[in-house]
Design an enzyme around this catalytic site. Structure first.
Site, PDB file in Angstrom:
ATOM      1  N   LYS A  22       0.832  -1.204   0.000  1.00 44.18           N
ATOM      2  CA  LYS A  22       0.000   0.000   0.000  1.00 44.18           C
ATOM      3  C   LYS A  22       0.870   1.260   0.000  1.00 44.18           C
ATOM      4  CE  LYS A  22      -1.465   1.617   4.119  1.00 44.18           C
ATOM      5  NZ  LYS A  22      -1.209   3.043   4.393  1.00 44.18           N
ATOM      6  N   ASN A  23       1.896   1.274   0.835  1.00 44.44           N
ATOM      7  CA  ASN A  23       2.699   2.494   0.965  1.00 44.44           C
ATOM      8  C   ASN A  23       3.597   2.759  -0.239  1.00 44.44           C
ATOM      9  OD1 ASN A  23       1.512   3.009   3.371  1.00 44.44           O
ATOM     10  ND2 ASN A  23       3.310   2.592   4.642  1.00 44.44           N
ATOM     11  N   ARG A  94      -3.966  10.590   5.452  1.00 40.33           N
ATOM     12  CA  ARG A  94      -2.906  11.604   5.432  1.00 40.33           C
ATOM     13  C   ARG A  94      -2.077  11.570   4.160  1.00 40.33           C
ATOM     14  NH1 ARG A  94       1.278  12.268   7.369  1.00 40.33           N
ATOM     15  NH2 ARG A  94       1.442  14.312   8.293  1.00 40.33           N
ATOM     16  N   CYS A 118      -3.539  13.263  14.052  1.00 43.81           N
ATOM     17  CA  CYS A 118      -4.113  11.948  13.803  1.00 43.81           C
ATOM     18  C   CYS A 118      -3.799  11.073  14.988  1.00 43.81           C
ATOM     19  CB  CYS A 118      -3.602  11.358  12.495  1.00 43.81           C
ATOM     20  SG  CYS A 118      -1.942  10.740  12.601  1.00 43.81           S
ATOM     21  N   ARG A 123       2.213  14.534  13.477  1.00 38.79           N
ATOM     22  CA  ARG A 123       2.496  14.306  12.058  1.00 38.79           C
ATOM     23  C   ARG A 123       2.304  15.529  11.163  1.00 38.79           C
ATOM     24  NH1 ARG A 123       0.288   8.528  10.250  1.00 38.79           N
ATOM     25  NH2 ARG A 123       2.179   8.422   9.047  1.00 38.79           N
ATOM     26  N   PRO A 124       3.092  16.534  11.354  1.00 32.34           N
ATOM     27  CA  PRO A 124       2.978  17.702  10.472  1.00 32.34           C
ATOM     28  C   PRO A 124       3.562  17.407   9.086  1.00 32.34           C
ATOM     29  CG  PRO A 124       4.836  17.962  11.978  1.00 32.34           C
ATOM     30  CD  PRO A 124       4.166  16.654  12.341  1.00 32.34           C
ATOM     31  N   ILE A 125       3.392  18.348   8.137  1.00 38.32           N
ATOM     32  CA  ILE A 125       4.026  18.181   6.817  1.00 38.32           C
ATOM     33  C   ILE A 125       4.973  19.348   6.535  1.00 38.32           C
ATOM     34  CG2 ILE A 125       2.252  16.711   5.763  1.00 38.32           C
ATOM     35  CD1 ILE A 125       1.302  19.316   4.249  1.00 38.32           C
ATOM     36  N   LEU A 127       8.094  19.585   6.695  1.00 37.75           N
ATOM     37  CA  LEU A 127       9.317  19.265   5.942  1.00 37.75           C
ATOM     38  C   LEU A 127       9.041  19.114   4.450  1.00 37.75           C
ATOM     39  CD1 LEU A 127      10.837  16.737   8.506  1.00 37.75           C
ATOM     40  CD2 LEU A 127      11.263  19.184   8.314  1.00 37.75           C
ATOM     41  N   ASP A 306       5.927   0.520  11.743  1.00 41.76           N
ATOM     42  CA  ASP A 306       4.663  -0.115  11.354  1.00 41.76           C
ATOM     43  C   ASP A 306       4.577  -1.586  11.784  1.00 41.76           C
ATOM     44  OD1 ASP A 306       3.773   2.229  10.282  1.00 41.76           O
ATOM     45  OD2 ASP A 306       4.002   1.639   8.183  1.00 41.76           O
ATOM     46  N   ILE A 328       9.860   6.933  16.316  1.00 41.29           N
ATOM     47  CA  ILE A 328       9.374   7.657  15.127  1.00 41.29           C
ATOM     48  C   ILE A 328       8.129   8.499  15.448  1.00 41.29           C
ATOM     49  CG2 ILE A 328       8.641   7.440  12.703  1.00 41.29           C
ATOM     50  CD1 ILE A 328      11.467   6.394  13.075  1.00 41.29           C
ATOM     51  N   ARG A 398      -8.172  -0.415   5.708  1.00 49.12           N
ATOM     52  CA  ARG A 398      -7.406   0.594   4.975  1.00 49.12           C
ATOM     53  C   ARG A 398      -6.130   0.013   4.407  1.00 49.12           C
ATOM     54  NH1 ARG A 398      -5.403   4.828   8.337  1.00 49.12           N
ATOM     55  NH2 ARG A 398      -4.349   5.181   6.375  1.00 49.12           N
TER      56      ARG A 398
HETATM   57  C1  UD1 Z   1       5.098   6.811   6.279  1.00 48.24           C
HETATM   58  C2  UD1 Z   1       4.230   5.592   6.129  1.00 48.24           C
HETATM   59  C3  UD1 Z   1       3.808   5.081   7.501  1.00 48.24           C
HETATM   60  C4  UD1 Z   1       5.013   4.870   8.407  1.00 48.24           C
HETATM   61  C5  UD1 Z   1       5.909   6.090   8.426  1.00 48.24           C
HETATM   62  C6  UD1 Z   1       7.205   5.874   9.160  1.00 48.24           C
HETATM   63  C7  UD1 Z   1       3.123   5.988   4.010  1.00 48.24           C
HETATM   64  C8  UD1 Z   1       1.879   6.304   3.303  1.00 48.24           C
HETATM   65  N1  UD1 Z   1       3.058   5.956   5.352  1.00 48.24           N
HETATM   66  O1  UD1 Z   1       4.320   7.815   6.898  1.00 48.24           O
HETATM   67  O2  UD1 Z   1       3.106   3.860   7.323  1.00 48.24           O
HETATM   68  O3  UD1 Z   1       4.576   4.615   9.709  1.00 48.24           O
HETATM   69  O4  UD1 Z   1       6.235   6.501   7.082  1.00 48.24           O
HETATM   70  O5  UD1 Z   1       7.895   4.811   8.605  1.00 48.24           O
HETATM   71  O6  UD1 Z   1       4.151   5.740   3.417  1.00 48.24           O
HETATM   72  N2  UD1 Z   1       7.510  14.583  10.364  1.00 48.24           N
HETATM   73  C9  UD1 Z   1       7.605  15.933  10.615  1.00 48.24           C
HETATM   74  N3  UD1 Z   1       7.381  16.808   9.584  1.00 48.24           N
HETATM   75  C10 UD1 Z   1       7.108  16.390   8.316  1.00 48.24           C
HETATM   76  C11 UD1 Z   1       7.017  15.012   8.059  1.00 48.24           C
HETATM   77  C12 UD1 Z   1       7.227  14.132   9.108  1.00 48.24           C
HETATM   78  O7  UD1 Z   1       7.850  16.348  11.755  1.00 48.24           O
HETATM   79  O8  UD1 Z   1       6.928  17.241   7.431  1.00 48.24           O
HETATM   80  C13 UD1 Z   1       7.717  13.619  11.449  1.00 48.24           C
HETATM   81  C14 UD1 Z   1       6.482  12.786  11.739  1.00 48.24           C
HETATM   82  O9  UD1 Z   1       5.603  13.437  12.618  1.00 48.24           O
HETATM   83  C15 UD1 Z   1       7.086  11.532  12.336  1.00 48.24           C
HETATM   84  C16 UD1 Z   1       8.402  11.384  11.571  1.00 48.24           C
HETATM   85  O10 UD1 Z   1       8.672  12.669  11.016  1.00 48.24           O
HETATM   86  O11 UD1 Z   1       7.360  11.739  13.707  1.00 48.24           O
HETATM   87  C17 UD1 Z   1       8.396  10.371  10.450  1.00 48.24           C
HETATM   88  O12 UD1 Z   1       7.213  10.530   9.692  1.00 48.24           O
HETATM   89  P1  UD1 Z   1       7.128  10.202   8.143  1.00 48.24           P
HETATM   90  O13 UD1 Z   1       8.262   9.341   7.726  1.00 48.24           O
HETATM   91  O14 UD1 Z   1       6.903  11.465   7.404  1.00 48.24           O
HETATM   92  O15 UD1 Z   1       5.798   9.351   8.090  1.00 48.24           O
HETATM   93  P2  UD1 Z   1       4.816   9.324   6.868  1.00 48.24           P
HETATM   94  O16 UD1 Z   1       5.591   9.568   5.629  1.00 48.24           O
HETATM   95  O17 UD1 Z   1       3.631  10.166   7.157  1.00 48.24           O
END
Ligand code: UD1
Length: 435
Positions: A22-23, A94, A118, A123-125, A127, A306, A328, A398
């Protein structure tokens, strides 16, 4: 809402086939926005997040054919009529934010709802957004949406402050159509990133270094169509391996990519599990009582977050005390309380869970709180005495394809009770964790 009813105590045996990841499928589907030509994807898993992404892409004008059920899908973004990801879809998944980079690169603008909190943490974006800004995007926030604009993205260097999987994918998808060279550092090295880079390369992108922490991209003016087979789901494979072990069974996990499961297999070998690894299958057997082994989650190739919840369920059946550290996500232990309700002995100390085994688990009514937490409850239920009823399994749907059918095929006593009350029109799906 559907529930799963599981009668524990049956050792798993036989074989279970792993579906596509899925990912890896989600970013691959978003990548179709980068070209006017068709993108054909095979080994697509039949799970809800795929349907959600398909619906999302359709709102943007993408023509879609095929389905998760047929395990292939063709996507054609001949014209993007609506460069926006609405809140209603983003809040349920997300990973919808993955459309931001490709929309911006292809059309020069994107309007994507911010995902908000969530179940497994903030989990902000930020970055993703900083990376796009480095490529020349102008960003502003309005009414809960990020609005991004750029005439033509410009290659640049960008170092992620911390490793982010979808962040790496999002910025990579923008960089492939930027003018000039982009160097991304501190990138995620997950196999799903490598799979996306393979698809983008087939579409005509020029990428080097995917799978290492530095990715170099030479931007191109346009991309074309491609056919691509999605990699096997390493998290699903790991879940089945641990399902076999928790029941004291022996299982052949087929159609998987063992090279992606190193972190898990090493820890389980230490705990006493026995493996037979082939090119695309893994034979696993309990070989007696497992011992407790500590783990800490980490970015790939470390122990996947995961798989942490499932491992916690497994450790309730190991002899000794296991410390599980989650590095994480800050709030990913909700399954611990439900496992304790089934008789486990788990103490949470900040980011560490201390699991004292071996506990006799007893069936109970429990609630799933996110995708992987649900899987840990399924595992515990398979080992518990009596019947467990797991509520809120839409989380499971999901990301796991036909989980109950697959487990039943390996001898588990699992059945689904379908929702009795039809959902009223307009009733919204509860917010879900984006794992
Ligand atoms: C992806 C996977 C999810 C997995 C995770 C970690 C998908 C669709 N989902 O989620 O199944 O659990 O990787 O392996 O591929 N962070 C920030 N700012 C950002 C982005 C991330 O602070 O802009 C933080 C997050 O809150 C978290 C960490 O970085 O603490 C890692 O998150 P991230 O690798 O981004 O997870 P996802 O890509 O959302």
């Amino acid at each position: 809402m559907d529930k799963l009813v599981i009668r524990g105590g049956q050792p798993l045996s036989g074989a279970i086939r792993v579906s596509g990841a899925k990912n890896a499928a989600l970013p691959a589907m978003a990548a179709c926005l980068l070209t006017a030509e068709p993108v054909q994807l095979s080994n697509i898993p039949d799970v809800r997040d795929i349907q959600t992404t398909r619906a999302l892409l359709e709102t943007m004008g993408v023509e879609t054919e095929g389905s998760g059920g047929r395990h292939q899908i063709q996507l054609r973004a001949q014209a993007i009529t609506h460069a926006q990801a609405d809140y209603e879809l983003v809040k349920t998944m997300r990973a919808s934010t993955l459309v931001l980079g490709p929309l911006l690169a292809r059309t020069g603008q994107a309007r994507v709802s911010l995902p908000g909190g969530c179940a497994i943490g903030a989990r902000p974006i930020d970055l993703h957004l900083r990376g796009l800004e480095r490529l020349g995007a102008e960003l502003r926030q309005e009414h809960g949406y990020v609005v991004a604009e750029a005439r033509r993205l410009q290659g640049n260097s960008y170092s992620f402050d911390r490793v982010t999987v979808t962040g790496t994918e999002d910025v990579l998808m923008a960089a492939v159509l930027a003018k000039g060279e982009t160097v991304l550092s501190n990138c995620a090295r997950e196999p799903e990133v490598v799979d996306l880079a393979a698809l983008l390369t087939r579409m005509g992108a020029r990428i080097e270094g995917a799978g290492t922490s530095t990715i170099q991209v030479q931007g191109v003016d346009q991309l074309g169509g491609a056919s691509h087979r999605i990699i096997a789901d390493r998290i699903e494979a790991g879940t089945f391996i641990m399902a076999a072990l928790i029941t004291g069974g022996a299982l052949e996990v087929t159609h998987c990519q063992p090279e992606h499961l190193g972190g898990l297999i090493e820890r389980l070998e230490e705990a006493g599990a026995r493996f037979r690894i082939e090119a695309s299958s893994i034979g696993v057997a309990a070989g007696g009582r497992l011992g407790a082994v500590d783990i800490a989650t980490a970015e790939y190739p470390g122990f996947a977050t995961d798989l942490q919840a499932q491992y916690m369920a497994l450790m309730t059946q190991a002899v000794g005390t296991a410390a599980i550290t989650e590095t994480i996500f800050e709030n990913r232990f909700m399954h611990a309380l439900e496992l304790n309700r089934m008789g486990a002995s788990i103490r949470i100390e900040g980011r560490r869970a201390v699991v004292r085994g071996r506990s006799a688990l007893a069936g109970a009514a429990v609630q799933a709180s996110d995708l992987r937490a649900s899987a840990s409850l399924v595992l515990a239920a398979l080992a518990a005495e009596g019947e467990t009823i797991i509520d809120r399994i839409y989380h499971l749907d999901r990301g796991y394809e036909k989980l109950e059918e697959k487990l039943r095929g390996a001898g588990a006593a699992v059945r689904r009770i379908a929702r009795l009350i039809p959902r009223t029109a307009g009733a919204s799906q509860p917010r879900t964790a984006g794992a």
